[in-house]
Design an enzyme around this catalytic site. Structure first.
Site, PDB file in Angstrom:
ATOM      1  N   HIS A 112      30.960  47.983 100.553  1.00 60.56           N
ATOM      2  CA  HIS A 112      30.672  47.015 101.617  1.00 60.56           C
ATOM      3  C   HIS A 112      29.223  46.589 101.526  1.00 60.56           C
ATOM      4  O   HIS A 112      28.363  47.411 101.208  1.00 60.56           O
ATOM      5  CB  HIS A 112      30.945  47.624 102.998  1.00 60.56           C
ATOM      6  CG  HIS A 112      31.114  46.603 104.054  1.00 60.56           C
ATOM      7  ND1 HIS A 112      30.049  46.054 104.718  1.00 60.56           N
ATOM      8  CD2 HIS A 112      32.216  45.974 104.501  1.00 60.56           C
ATOM      9  CE1 HIS A 112      30.509  45.145 105.557  1.00 60.56           C
ATOM     10  NE2 HIS A 112      31.811  45.070 105.452  1.00 60.56           N
ATOM     11  N   ASP A 127      39.739  47.611 104.906  1.00 59.80           N
ATOM     12  CA  ASP A 127      40.946  47.138 104.233  1.00 59.80           C
ATOM     13  C   ASP A 127      41.678  48.237 103.472  1.00 59.80           C
ATOM     14  O   ASP A 127      42.802  48.043 103.037  1.00 59.80           O
ATOM     15  CB  ASP A 127      40.589  46.010 103.252  1.00 59.80           C
ATOM     16  CG  ASP A 127      40.175  44.762 103.989  1.00 59.80           C
ATOM     17  OD1 ASP A 127      40.768  44.505 105.054  1.00 59.80           O
ATOM     18  OD2 ASP A 127      39.258  44.058 103.525  1.00 59.80           O
TER      19      ASP A 127
HETATM   20  N1  CMC Z   1      34.658  49.196  92.736  1.00 57.78           N
HETATM   21  C1  CMC Z   1      33.796  49.514  91.730  1.00 57.78           C
HETATM   22  N2  CMC Z   1      32.483  49.217  91.735  1.00 57.78           N
HETATM   23  C2  CMC Z   1      32.009  48.563  92.800  1.00 57.78           C
HETATM   24  C3  CMC Z   1      32.831  48.204  93.898  1.00 57.78           C
HETATM   25  C4  CMC Z   1      34.197  48.548  93.837  1.00 57.78           C
HETATM   26  N3  CMC Z   1      35.015  48.230  94.842  1.00 57.78           N
HETATM   27  N4  CMC Z   1      32.093  47.568  94.822  1.00 57.78           N
HETATM   28  C5  CMC Z   1      30.834  47.524  94.344  1.00 57.78           C
HETATM   29  N5  CMC Z   1      30.799  48.127  93.125  1.00 57.78           N
HETATM   30  C6  CMC Z   1      29.586  48.347  92.315  1.00 57.78           C
HETATM   31  C7  CMC Z   1      29.134  47.075  91.628  1.00 57.78           C
HETATM   32  O1  CMC Z   1      29.707  46.954  90.351  1.00 57.78           O
HETATM   33  C8  CMC Z   1      27.631  47.247  91.591  1.00 57.78           C
HETATM   34  O2  CMC Z   1      27.329  48.151  90.548  1.00 57.78           O
HETATM   35  P1  CMC Z   1      25.923  48.007  89.765  1.00 57.78           P
HETATM   36  O3  CMC Z   1      24.845  48.206  90.802  1.00 57.78           O
HETATM   37  O4  CMC Z   1      25.951  49.080  88.729  1.00 57.78           O
HETATM   38  O5  CMC Z   1      25.927  46.631  89.164  1.00 57.78           O
HETATM   39  C9  CMC Z   1      27.326  47.960  92.902  1.00 57.78           C
HETATM   40  O6  CMC Z   1      28.526  48.688  93.220  1.00 57.78           O
HETATM   41  C10 CMC Z   1      26.968  47.025  94.050  1.00 57.78           C
HETATM   42  O7  CMC Z   1      28.026  46.060  94.173  1.00 57.78           O
HETATM   43  P2  CMC Z   1      27.825  44.552  94.614  1.00 57.78           P
HETATM   44  O8  CMC Z   1      28.988  43.760  94.119  1.00 57.78           O
HETATM   45  O9  CMC Z   1      26.456  44.103  94.273  1.00 57.78           O
HETATM   46  O10 CMC Z   1      27.912  44.716  96.183  1.00 57.78           O
HETATM   47  P3  CMC Z   1      28.095  43.542  97.217  1.00 57.78           P
HETATM   48  O11 CMC Z   1      27.434  43.985  98.452  1.00 57.78           O
HETATM   49  O12 CMC Z   1      27.661  42.251  96.624  1.00 57.78           O
HETATM   50  O13 CMC Z   1      29.694  43.463  97.413  1.00 57.78           O
HETATM   51  C11 CMC Z   1      31.863  43.957  98.146  1.00 57.78           C
HETATM   52  C12 CMC Z   1      30.365  44.049  98.461  1.00 57.78           C
HETATM   53  C13 CMC Z   1      32.636  44.415  99.392  1.00 57.78           C
HETATM   54  C14 CMC Z   1      32.246  42.517  97.828  1.00 57.78           C
HETATM   55  C15 CMC Z   1      32.194  44.887  96.939  1.00 57.78           C
HETATM   56  O14 CMC Z   1      31.899  46.232  97.261  1.00 57.78           O
HETATM   57  C16 CMC Z   1      33.645  44.759  96.468  1.00 57.78           C
HETATM   58  O15 CMC Z   1      33.947  43.919  95.617  1.00 57.78           O
HETATM   59  N6  CMC Z   1      34.590  45.598  97.037  1.00 57.78           N
HETATM   60  C17 CMC Z   1      35.995  45.441  96.714  1.00 57.78           C
HETATM   61  C18 CMC Z   1      36.603  44.350  97.582  1.00 57.78           C
HETATM   62  C19 CMC Z   1      36.754  44.770  99.019  1.00 57.78           C
HETATM   63  O16 CMC Z   1      37.252  45.845  99.325  1.00 57.78           O
HETATM   64  N7  CMC Z   1      36.376  43.874  99.962  1.00 57.78           N
HETATM   65  C20 CMC Z   1      36.546  44.079 101.387  1.00 57.78           C
HETATM   66  C21 CMC Z   1      35.238  44.253 102.106  1.00 57.78           C
HETATM   67  S1  CMC Z   1      35.480  44.888 103.784  1.00 57.78           S
HETATM   68  C22 CMC Z   1      36.327  43.650 104.612  1.00 57.78           C
HETATM   69  C23 CMC Z   1      35.430  42.497 104.916  1.00 57.78           C
HETATM   70  O17 CMC Z   1      34.696  42.556 105.910  1.00 57.78           O
HETATM   71  O18 CMC Z   1      35.483  41.515 104.182  1.00 57.78           O
END
Ligand code: CMC
Length: 422
Positions: free
Chosen positions: A302, A359
């Site tokens: 998140h 989720d």
């Molecule tokens: N599985 C594997 N690695 C992950 C995941 C995941 N679900 N989420 C983040 N990472 C890694 C990512 O690869 C990155 O690694 P590094 O620093 O080595 O490059 C690090 O963690 C930070 O990730 P980010 O993508 O920069 O984080 P963000 O804040 O931009 O994205 C997120 C947040 C929720 C989009 C992401 O965690 C994700 O894609 N999660 C899966 C989708 C999901 O469950 N979404 C629902 C969110 S809760 C409901 C809502 O309010 O929308």
């Protein structure tokens, strides 16, 4: 709190600071470009405050979520979705009398225009209900004209909240080729929605107490989450003075994506994939760690929560209770628990502070309730509606409000001449 001082090319620029009621600190950079010609760069806006807001407070480090000051745990336990919707929209809990009027209004405005029902018939059977919901919420602006008059606007708010669940349920009905039933004024919001989903003109559907309660909880947990992608979209669109329905329809579209609300559908699809692959969840955590695999653990991570998502904590507990009460055993729940356990012990997930989000468990509960997978994100949208509305209304009254228009740093070709002969 001291103001910040930025030094750029030997010049000092003072950035005024201010603090929120919970001690959050911001530096105001809104005048920086005019003074220095420089802008701040923050892809994904992870460090950018786009507004001041009095609706929802989140402390991602401590796992705190409060609507208008009330902890989510208390609201989920003691309130109803209708009451929470009132709280978000108007800022305070309603008196008993006001709540009763509000409930009656939402029930009365559950009925949608007959022409809208006919519009629904023109979508292909395979239409994703999120596409239908987005189209029909935008179409409400053609049935109920925009107005800046406060009373009229309030009526549109009630229409939107009342009708969204009916549109959602009807989009499901049309996708399975079943005739719709009309809402009932004597039922509460959550029960009305479930009945619209599952009753037919030939057969009534009785909503059990368990389902009514869990549906209320799910909707409450989704009701607002400050400046997330869809809410920021609603504010962005609304900042051009686009009407409420158009703004909210854009929010529905933003919510649809797999990284946002669409994650609840993606979680179940992921768990089904693991199940079909022999249940080897370890293989999938390894894949999630491999950046080249293009695979992420859906329902994990998140932008804001870095410790735990309080909504997921409530839902994890609820999923055990609900499945037990409904007498449902779901092998996907075991895969989910195993996946969670192994990921929480793994350095990759620990270092990146990746925990199950809302989720991760909501889909398991929706499945147990008999909700089809492609309706999961629609349920998120119904829940988020009061939040979107509250933010849209707040934005209109914001004394600092302006049209949303970020800047960029151009990195394309510098000027070149169009070739004379081609
Ligand atoms: N599985 C594997 N690695 C992950 C995941 C995941 N679900 N989420 C983040 N990472 C890694 C990512 O690869 C990155 O690694 P590094 O620093 O080595 O490059 C690090 O963690 C930070 O990730 P980010 O993508 O920069 O984080 P963000 O804040 O931009 O994205 C997120 C947040 C929720 C989009 C992401 O965690 C994700 O894609 N999660 C899966 C989708 C999901 O469950 N979404 C629902 C969110 S809760 C409901 C809502 O309010 O929308």
């Amino acid at each position: 709190m001291d103001d910040a001082n930025l030094q750029l090319n030997g010049q000092d620029y003072r950035l005024p600071s201010f603090e929120g009621t919970e001690g959050e600190v911001a530096f105001d950079v809104s005048k920086l470009r005019a003074a220095s010609n420089a802008i701040t760069y923050d892809p994904g806006y992870g460090n950018t405050g786009s507004c001041k807001s009095a609706i929802t407070f989140i402390d991602g480090e401590k796992g705190i979520l409060r609507y208008r000051g009330y902890p989510i745990e208390q609201l989920a336990k003691h309130s109803t979705f209708s009451e929470v919707a009132y709280l978000l929209v108007y800022g305070d809990l309603p008196t008993a009398e006001k709540l009763e009027q509000w409930r009656q209004d939402l029930a009365m405005h559950s009925f949608i225009h007959e022409k809208m029902t006919r519009l629904l018939e023109h979508f292909p059977l395979s239409a994703h209900p999120m596409g239908v919901l987005s189209a029909l919420t935008a179409s409400m602006s053609t049935f109920y004209p925009d107005s800046t008059d406060a009373e009229h606007l309030d009526l549109n708010v009630r229409r939107l909240l009342g009708q969204v669940k009916t549109i959602a349920a009807y989009s499901y009905k049309q996708s399975i080729g079943e005739p719709v039933v009309y809402p009932r004024r004597d039922l509460g919001y959550a029960a009305n929605f479930l009945r619209l989903m599952f009753a037919t003109p030939a057969e009534e559907y009785h909503v059990s107490e368990v389902l009514d309660r869990v549906m209320n909880t799910l909707l409450i947990l989704h009701a607002d989450h400050e400046q997330n992608c869809s809410t920021s979209t609603v504010r962005m669109v609304g900042s051009s003075e686009a009407n409420l329905y158009a703004s909210v329809s854009a929010g529905v579209s933003a919510l649809w994506g797999r990284l946002h609300g669409g994650a609840n559908q993606a979680v179940i699809e992921m768990l089904e994939r693991i199940q079909a692959d022999g249940g080897d969840y370890k293989k999938y955590t390894e894949m999630a760690k491999d950046k080249n695999s293009g695979f992420r653990l859906m329902g994990f991570g998140h932008r804001v929560y870095k410790n735990f998502d309080p909504r997921a904590t409530i839902l994890k507990e609820a999923s055990d209770e609900v499945l037990a009460e409904l007498g449902v055993t779901d092998p996907l729940l075991d895969i989910a628990k195993n996946l969670e356990e192994i990921a929480l012990k793994d350095d990759f997930f620990i270092e990146r502070k990746l925990y199950p989000n809302v989720d991760f468990y909501s889909g398991i509960i929706y499945r147990a309730m008999g909700i089809p997978v492609n309706m999961f994100t629609v349920l998120f949208a119904i829940g988020r509606m009061p939040g979107w509305i509250a933010h849209w209304l707040e934005m209109r009254e914001d004394p600092d409000g302006r049209i949303h228009r970020p800047r960029q740093i151009y990195i394309g070709p510098t000027e070149r001449s169009y070739p004379k002969a081609r």
